[in-house]
Design a protein around this motif. Structure first.
Motif, short mmCIF file in Angstrom:
data_model
loop_
_atom_site.label_atom_id
_atom_site.label_comp_id
_atom_site.label_asym_id
_atom_site.label_seq_id
_atom_site.Cartn_x
_atom_site.Cartn_y
_atom_site.Cartn_z
N ARG A 1 -3.53 -1.03 -5.56
CA ARG A 1 -4.58 -0.16 -6.11
C ARG A 1 -5.06 0.82 -5.03
O ARG A 1 -5.25 2.01 -5.31
N ASP A 2 -5.20 0.36 -3.80
CA ASP A 2 -5.63 1.25 -2.72
C ASP A 2 -4.61 2.37 -2.47
O ASP A 2 -4.99 3.51 -2.24
N GLY A 3 -3.33 2.01 -2.54
CA GLY A 3 -2.29 3.03 -2.35
C GLY A 3 -2.33 4.06 -3.47
O GLY A 3 -2.17 5.27 -3.24
N TYR A 4 -2.57 3.59 -4.68
CA TYR A 4 -2.72 4.47 -5.86
C TYR A 4 -3.88 5.43 -5.64
O TYR A 4 -3.75 6.66 -5.82
N TYR B 1 0.84 -1.20 0.00
CA TYR B 1 0.00 0.00 0.00
C TYR B 1 0.88 1.26 0.00
O TYR B 1 0.74 2.13 -0.85
N GLN B 2 1.81 1.31 0.93
CA GLN B 2 2.63 2.51 1.07
C GLN B 2 3.53 2.70 -0.16
O GLN B 2 3.73 3.82 -0.64
N ALA B 3 4.09 1.60 -0.66
CA ALA B 3 4.96 1.70 -1.84
C ALA B 3 4.18 2.21 -3.05
O ALA B 3 4.67 3.03 -3.83
N ALA B 4 2.93 1.74 -3.20
CA ALA B 4 2.10 2.18 -4.32
C ALA B 4 1.73 3.66 -4.15
O ALA B 4 1.66 4.41 -5.13
#
Lengths: 347, 347
Positions: free
Chosen positions: B199-202, B165-168
């Motif tokens: 996708r959530d991080g994006y 999540y964080q990386a995205a």
């Protein structure tokens, strides 16, 4: 309740031992008996893999011994080995070793000391190391060797042959047929017999096409991307430049492609590039690579099949003898795959 | 004559059991004793790995359970697992499974029926399958899970966390910082929690940057080259076209790059492309891919280390408790690596 091997023996009207032989696909069981046992096993919804292992006792592991930095080679070999091992009730253990390290046999002894290894699959360069092969023979181990050669009827244990020489001849002959006369060869480490065989095939095709050998075009190096890029940089500084590069594997070829781009040399219009192996990324480069298809998964599956047959023959009390199972052919010749990185030589 | 463990015990003046504990690197042995045992082992040129195995008995195999078509992922995981297994006297068995197949637990039961498996390393999607995890817990097996999550202190068995999540978020925020407003997202199969987390991080980064979500730019698909190429073809037909693509892994990104070339869209001038994973070929594309570095080998090594610690703790009679060995941290956050496939958005 789960069916046991005794239930199968009872229903089939045969001995425990016969069921064991059939399930282990050992030779010396007639077709009629085999059918009866499999029909009983099916009727009882008996799961043969578990019992195949139990019957065999401890040695239900095949070890894959390799020293190869090429991910695609390792993955494809594993695919082929896994498929055959699964089908025959074995598990696959992976045991990479460094060919340059001191005592390979001592490391293998440690592996074997687990007591559960039924046999070894040896890939180059281990499969081509006479001292190691002798040590393994003295240890009376089951092993199969994958080697670069046309054939060698004198070999005593199962050998799987990959005809690198002929495939390299085909590639070079194809380039000569496109009008190329300055064809460079980027080999790999000569500890791999395949590198030597590919170079020999290249030289033979040059000769057949009446092309003089130019030593400046034969650049030694390693089987990897960086070595391909660096050597291509040096080749592109030659006068006159080569119009074609035969790279001894796809990784070298990918490096050559990369270097050509940096130096703004158009591929294939100014420079044709051919790889070897047909790894997945040879279809993902731009342009797509012309290469030779090396069927690694088939080669590996064939190796596992021969190895397991030899283990079974020995357990059946006839070491070295054949089995009544049809084994796959053990010779492979990589085939030329023409894609977009090659074209007729520039005028 | 080879030194035995009894010779070591005698020379060190300790019990057989203490030597066993030291050699197996079990906790609860003081530093002074440890040093004495290792000094005696060295003096006698004693080979600890062999005896470590003998002492442990049959269970000296760790099985790697995966379903992932990405060669680089599998190879890098194997590297990390092998390094840690070797260092601690275990052998590595590979056991791919199809996540879509019916009875995964039945297949694992067959594997475990060999009786020699000390523990399992589970990767997604198996590590994220609650029913499977429950079945394994009931079976009281040792296993370690690699999961896509920030952290979860409620987990009862060792878990290794990868913060997708964080990386995205970081990747998308980087693209927004370059002025991109039409940023497409090409995910993988949602059975992998990592695809959902990316996708959530994006989405979170879009929101933070005040960019409205355009569902046409979020194209579901698979974690592979062909799926990346096909979806990019469709994206390039949109009006207005996206100026950036965030691909959920490097293979999808390589497919996107390939498709952009076919449609003569300049990367990065007209279209920025970012991958995820930092696989070797992300450095071999043209242009080189901007991506997030996912330290697969470190993640795998950490997983093996935690697994082996839990096996040892249990053998030492304190299941679930900690050990006196320092374990590596179990949380990983892939880091943005900026290369040549991204640049400021076109005007």
């Amino acid at each position: 309740m789960k069916a046991t091997i005794k239930d199968v023996a009872k229903l089939a009207g045969v001995s425990f031992k016969t069921v064991s032989r059939v399930i282990n696909r050992e030779p010396s069981v007639g077709d009629e008996l085999k059918e009866r046992v499999w029909a009983a096993a099916k009727e009882l919804n008996y799961q043969p893999n578990i019992s195949a292992r139990q019957l065999r006792g401890a040695s239900s592991f095949i070890a894959f011994i390799y020293d190869n930095p090429n991910s695609h080679y390792v993955i494809e070999m594993q695919h082929g080995l896994l498929a055959e091992c699964r089908a025959q009730g074995y598990e696959l253990l992976i045991h990479p070793l460094s060919a340059g390290s001191g005592d390979i046999m001592a490391d293998l002894e440690q592996l074997l000391s687990t007591g559960h290894i039924a046999g070894l699959v040896l890939t180059p360069p281990f499969s081509e190391n006479p001292a190691l092969i002798d040590a393994l023979r003295q240890r009376q181990l089951h092993f199969v060797r994958i080697v670069s050669a046309s054939d060698d009827p004198a070999e005593s244990e199962p050998c799987i042959y990959v005809d690198d020489y002929q495939a390299a001849f085909d590639i070079t002959d194809y380039l000569a047929g496109l009008g190329h006369r300055r064809i460079a060869f980027l080999g790999g480490e000569d500890i791999h017999r395949s590198s030597v065989a590919r170079r020999d095939g290249y030289l033979a095709a040059l000769q057949q096409n009446g092309i003089a050998v130019d030593q400046a075009l034969i650049v030694p190096g390693e089987f990897n991307f960086d070595s391909g890029a660096e050597r291509t940089r040096r080749l592109l500084a030659l006068q006159p430049v080569p119009t074609a590069i035969f790279a001894a594997n796809d990784e070298i070829a990918a490096g050559a492609l990369f270097s050509a781009r940096i130096h703004q040399v158009a591929v294939p219009q100014e420079l044709s590039i051919v790889g070897f192996e047909d790894s997945p990324f040879s279809r993902q480069t731009w342009p797509k690579l012309t290469t030779a298809h090396q069927p690694n998964a088939d080669i590996a599956g064939c190796a596992a099949s021969h190895l397991i047959a030899s283990i079974r023959a020995s357990r059946n009390g006839s070491p070295g003898s054949g089995t009544d199972q049809a084994l796959p052919a053990n010779g492979f010749r990589p085939q030329l795959v023409v894609r977009d990185s090659t074209c007729p030589a520039p005028q």
